[in-house]
Design an enzyme around this catalytic site. Structure first.
Site, PDB file in Angstrom:
ATOM      1  N   LYS A   1      -8.520 -15.967  16.722  1.00 59.24           N
ATOM      2  CA  LYS A   1      -8.521 -15.460  15.344  1.00 59.24           C
ATOM      3  C   LYS A   1      -9.796 -14.596  15.142  1.00 59.24           C
ATOM      4  O   LYS A   1     -10.317 -14.643  13.995  1.00 59.24           O
ATOM      5  CB  LYS A   1      -8.325 -16.524  14.137  1.00 59.24           C
ATOM      6  CG  LYS A   1      -7.281 -17.470  14.379  1.00 59.24           C
ATOM      7  CD  LYS A   1      -5.885 -16.500  13.758  1.00 59.24           C
ATOM      8  CE  LYS A   1      -4.559 -17.344  14.291  1.00 59.24           C
ATOM      9  NZ  LYS A   1      -4.362 -18.419  13.623  1.00 59.24           N
TER      10      LYS A   1
ATOM     11  N   ASP B   1       2.180 -14.786  12.851  1.00 57.11           N
ATOM     12  CA  ASP B   1       0.810 -15.336  12.363  1.00 57.11           C
ATOM     13  C   ASP B   1       0.007 -14.128  11.982  1.00 57.11           C
ATOM     14  O   ASP B   1      -0.780 -13.534  12.836  1.00 57.11           O
ATOM     15  CB  ASP B   1       0.150 -16.019  13.436  1.00 57.11           C
ATOM     16  CG  ASP B   1      -1.179 -16.781  12.702  1.00 57.11           C
ATOM     17  OD1 ASP B   1      -1.615 -16.707  11.627  1.00 57.11           O
ATOM     18  OD2 ASP B   1      -1.559 -17.886  13.339  1.00 57.11           O
TER      19      ASP B   1
ATOM     20  N   GLU C   1       0.930  -1.019   0.029  1.00 59.97           N
ATOM     21  CA  GLU C   1       0.067   0.112   0.108  1.00 59.97           C
ATOM     22  C   GLU C   1       0.911   1.246  -0.032  1.00 59.97           C
ATOM     23  O   GLU C   1       1.530   1.684   1.001  1.00 59.97           O
ATOM     24  CB  GLU C   1      -0.846   0.002   1.181  1.00 59.97           C
ATOM     25  CG  GLU C   1      -1.910  -1.209   1.351  1.00 59.97           C
ATOM     26  CD  GLU C   1      -2.862  -1.182   0.153  1.00 59.97           C
ATOM     27  OE1 GLU C   1      -3.480   0.057  -0.349  1.00 59.97           O
ATOM     28  OE2 GLU C   1      -2.779  -2.037  -0.552  1.00 59.97           O
TER      29      GLU C   1
ATOM     30  N   HIS D   1      -2.027  10.287  -0.823  1.00 59.58           N
ATOM     31  CA  HIS D   1      -2.332   9.050  -1.509  1.00 59.58           C
ATOM     32  C   HIS D   1      -2.272   9.368  -2.999  1.00 59.58           C
ATOM     33  O   HIS D   1      -1.940   8.514  -3.549  1.00 59.58           O
ATOM     34  CB  HIS D   1      -3.770   8.591  -1.067  1.00 59.58           C
ATOM     35  CG  HIS D   1      -3.567   7.563   0.267  1.00 59.58           C
ATOM     36  ND1 HIS D   1      -3.762   8.263   1.438  1.00 59.58           N
ATOM     37  CD2 HIS D   1      -3.244   6.283   0.577  1.00 59.58           C
ATOM     38  CE1 HIS D   1      -3.474   7.293   2.446  1.00 59.58           C
ATOM     39  NE2 HIS D   1      -3.281   6.277   1.716  1.00 59.58           N
TER      40      HIS D   1
END
Lengths: 395, 395, 395, 395
Positions: free
Chosen positions: C222, C296, C92, C387
């Site tokens: 999670k 993770d 990004e 951006h």
């Protein structure tokens, strides 16, 4: 939901003249026989039992809930304007005194500006299909047939108006959430009936038929939900006031900068705990007014959600607002016409048609008064001492 | 939180004999003068105003809330055993009939098994420091000085017992949440006083002093929160029943497999909407019992949270449970001793010391009865029609 | 969870030397045959496939995720002290530049103070009983047998330590939530194994046997949950800084009073939307560091929860803190030892035993840097323009 | 957000040819000088640095994240049809094997039916006024001027389309939430730019001017929120399958009735913990696919929310659905065009325009595969043992 006649031994007695003083007395005797408890005070009432059909079954007597009068509460609303005296039905010592104090503060600051910004009441059926695509297709059909659905719903009511249908997709289901305006009624039953009619209209016309349940639990009736906060249930009402620092200090014994610092802490506490209200105790004022004015008090569940937003201005003034996103109330229907309830509505100039927005404004203003008082008491150190002085709380 | 004598014009009148019929009458006259509303029915009561000190300020009269009797409700509790008649104070038609129907169902199935699994009441101060490390060090100190803190807190009360302190860290703050058992009182004020004493004890001893606010809004008093659901506020009570399919069909007109399918839909609806209750309407029964029995009705805000868990067994039996994680009630203090309220508690055999667990069981059993009735009515199609028949809801 | 040999036509090929360049190449050929897509770049890697057993199955190649270096980031931690260069793996545009800018700001203000306040990793089995009382009795038994449970759990691990068991009652179930410290491992599998051992120990000893499932979904593995925010999952880490107004204006182009006003609006927005983070974009920095350092990455689900708390001080200084209540990471095990991942950990001085607290501090400081930059950009008006300048976002 | 040239000592070096192998190498040398850590593997890459402008700043090298191939995954989608091989980039042992197992199960059951039901991407400015009435009036104005607002927004983009504006009132503010479709881009920047244009259009025209902030934190960008679950962010995608009991038992070692009972427990666990997902581990599959295919991986924060809904049918078949309400992804822009990322998209037939719905379907189907595998493993008892066998988790 009829009760069949041949009840097991022990059923609460019924009579032909069931809404009568005699029937109520018989039930009190029945209760005493079975439990030994006399219901003498419960049997002391001035309401005519014959008026109670539609409000209660197995009428046995009344709860006498003390009413304290707070005020005057100065309101600069669009519907409520001027000074009001607020009937608060409660058994919690300190509550009336605390709200009263907040009203005095707000009165000295020019009163509370109140605004009703939205109204909606919902019933939310869920439609089940064979798979998600069929459910999606149904959603398209609902949009295309909105006019027919609206007509079918509104045929059941002269005051309810369908203003939109939210649609949520999960699995093979389509959850719809019908939004109505309901004028001066709270409207839960009205919208239930109207939504049922709409669903039956859909069932008759939808190709291949339809399988639905009238509530998929996203109404979300009698319970707090984030969805209510987001999309409004009942009325979304905002109360605002600007309080000079000197006034705050004089009446509440706390300065506005301290209040603002404490606001930051309360906001964090709300985020930690996942609470539905970053204010202090909206439920207190709402409940006390709901009991006094014949509301469906269980709606406190939804109505007590609140968002407090404040500003500390450069001159020390404190802008204090509270937004109630799901305030559910009525000035018509339900318990509003019962004797003491009607009197309390009349005390507010809120009985009957065209008064629900006014009542909503008064409730919101009352809630703001309570916020200013408790919020200050916590900081000024008289929270505990005032309960000691005024409450019935033995150690 | 004293009101100063020199009020602005228009203040609600006070007298030396403020808790008297005369003072109440004077306030009713005052209200009528200012608003034109007569408070005739409000002035009809049997409670002795002199008894109301500690329950209300500016006593003016009473709200008469109709009580309907439901039952018998068969309970197999640890504290409540046998058949009970339940006083429900409400103005919502259908409510008593609906709960009554559920009680009949449950009675035919051997009654409701009820279990109180936890009790706790909280006050939650927040302590602010220069940075997060100081806040963390304070947390360690609190653990090391728990005995002293506990002693300081309990010195203020003969019935409250500190059972633990939750600690949450955010930024430079340490939020503490003091958990007490409070016997038969709801205990909000008791724990406020005890926690204040504990905080002052800490302030006196903590090296370098301390800056705290007595509530950081994670109590979370008078508002629903996820934290209440997780860690219990008031009592955590569970009601369970096993209902044979034939009985369900006969009384409710719906089979258990259909109910179980609908349960799946309700669970999803709860997850979509972010609701605090995947059941139907616990707030209805809780509110009606709270008004009747002199509870702090605003606690409906916290008390209506619920988790329904059901099983459809291989033989078609339906195991139906509801868990109320934050049911706040009392059989002592507050409004429990007022005349009609006390009578209703006596009707349940729940007045006074040692009865709060029993009352909690009865409330939970009542809630389960209401769940079975409304849950079935939605499916059987008599939800709307019964409100039409029994309610006061004009279209 | 073995895959049986006789797979249906089309299964991804396996070989005896499955962790080899040849096996990976064969799978890339297989993929190309079936899909036409060449995996040329995917096949370009320097990691030795033989090292990958335990990290991946059906190894086929690698994703090359660009790493940008940000910094220096000045940290005043207990474990991380001094200037750090932060590897951020992302695709990004603007992200690295934005974090870099925040690091510059914080560096000029004396750096970020970081504090790890708690650590815990959970596995949460649920035990089912015949009714709620049996479940409650089980909870008592668990307390009484804590020492044995702890011993059984810890026998499976040399680094995990059971530090407590949360207990939640619903219906006939008891949900337990085992809390462990797991040293420098994230520990999900370690605590799964230890909790399984504990449960089997319970099963062997509990009178009458036991019915349980190893996860009742309150771990909450999670996935974000309020429970994680409340009770900590992984590490609870706090980053704090004090930024003078002049520095803020010079580097960020916005003054601190404006930032503080905007903070109030963001808090309200968080309450409306039911968001798990009242800050801006913790997920960006956490994800980029997680990819770079072999975490993770799915733990971003839990780790991105955050609570921002700020103060505007009288002198215009801005105290800015962010609390990450459930930051899950490791410096040992999992992907931390793979070549590029290990290099990035070494870049931070965080590879291996005894480094997880340090890494947690660096992540938190990085997150705070990102907050200062984006929070300012939104207000200064260069959010969109930057951006446009740095991103790959076509209209 | 420009970085000024004259950085403090220690800034990461920049060059004129900043997107070059030389610049990257210089930064690796710089890092080694300052930290001692060699970045040898990080420097091993096949991506051309010149391609990385717009994706990263301060490019230094790459993270090599192992990719395992799972599949075939049989999908019966509207955009994805047939068998797919799924690239999963992860360092967590067992993950690929587990998803693979689920894919085998679903393949034997006729595959996964996938449906994209909604699409929306948001930017959410907040407008502040003097009081709530002014804010309400602004809301009306927005509705009346929707066409102009839409035109202004869409002028900035050829693919984004404004499809609606949500409006939320709190205090004196109006929070708007602009909803766009963004074709095959994730669209966060696109909608930021379009919303900025819309706001500036409003500012120019709104009588008396306007005070707004471009994000009021209800977007809710890079963070989970209930609002996302309700109103969709990115794509709302549903994956469904029907699994015969015999197949489930053969492959997963667990029967469907046991799974369904466990589902009830998981639902309750989700309600207790306030989790955003009543399933098992959607984040695992989503993250691994996001890394492989060049997504903005931080969007796992929003994308991992899920609602699982299942049915146990009379014949023992298990209907298993998962709804992802806020799956954010792209097949165009961002990191999708980078070499390994593009290859992985091509492997799925998902690179470029018109492919985002297809990719969304594949992700959802993959997630469902993972649910079936982990959900079964927990019950069949091989959850821990398989991690022991396949994972890199030392005790």
């Amino acid at each position: 939901m009829s009760e069949d006649a041949g009840r097991a031994r022990g059923a609460v007695p019924r009579r032909d003249d069931d809404y009568s003083a005699q029937a109520a007395a018989e039930r009190r005797r029945f209760a005493q026989e079975h439990t030994g408890a006399a219901l003498a005070h419960v049997g002391h009432f001035s309401v005519d039992p014959a008026e109670l059909a539609g409000n209660i079954e197995n009428f046995t007597g009344v709860a006498q809930v003390p009413i304290g009068l707070a005020g005057p509460l100065l309101i600069d609303g669009e519907h409520a304007q001027g000074e009001f005296y607020i009937p608060l039905a409660t058994t919690e010592g300190t509550l009336v005194a605390s709200y009263n104090r907040g009203m005095r503060l707000l009165g000295e600051c020019g009163g509370v500006r109140t605004t009703v910004v939205e109204q909606a009441m919902q019933r939310a059926p869920v439609f089940s299909f064979g798979d998600a695509r069929q459910a999606r297709a149904f959603g398209v059909w609902v949009d295309e047939n909105y006019a027919g659905i609206k007509a079918a719903a509104e045929e059941t009511t002269w005051s309810g108006r369908l203003i939109g249908i939210e649609k949520y997709s999960v699995g093979a289901m389509k959850y719809l959430r019908f939004n109505f305006t309901t004028a001066d009624a709270a409207g839960q039953n009205m919208v239930g009936k109207a939504t049922l009619a709409a669903c039956e209209w859909i069932r008759a016309l939808y190709p291949g038929g339809i399988d639905y349940v009238l509530s998929g639990n996203i109404d979300t009736d009698k319970k707090h939900s984030q969805l209510n906060v987001i999309n409004t249930r009942g009325r979304r009402v905002i109360a605002e006031a600007v309080i000079p620092n000197a006034t705050m200090q004089r009446i509440m014994g706390v300065d506005t900068a301290t209040l603002f610092r404490s606001r930051q802490l309360s906001n964090v506490g709300t985020l930690i705990s996942g609470a539905c209200n970053n204010g202090s105790h909206s439920a207190n004022g709402i409940t006390a007014m709901f009991i006094a004015t014949g509301q469906d008090v269980a709606n406190v569940a939804e109505s007590h959600a609140a968002i407090v937003y404040t500003q500390l201005r450069d001159n020390g003034d404190y802008y204090w607002s509270i937004t109630l996103p799901s305030l559910i109330l009525a000035t018509y229907g339900g318990g509003t016409g019962l004797p003491t309830q009607k009197e309390c509505l009349e005390l507010l100039g809120c009985y009957g048609s065209g008064k629900a927005d006014k009542l909503a404004e008064i409730v919101a203003a009352t809630v703001l008064a309570g916020e200013t008082s408790l919020g200050s008491a916590i900081l000024a150190g008289d929270w505990v001492s005032s309960h000691d002085a005024l409450g019935r709380n033995r150690p």
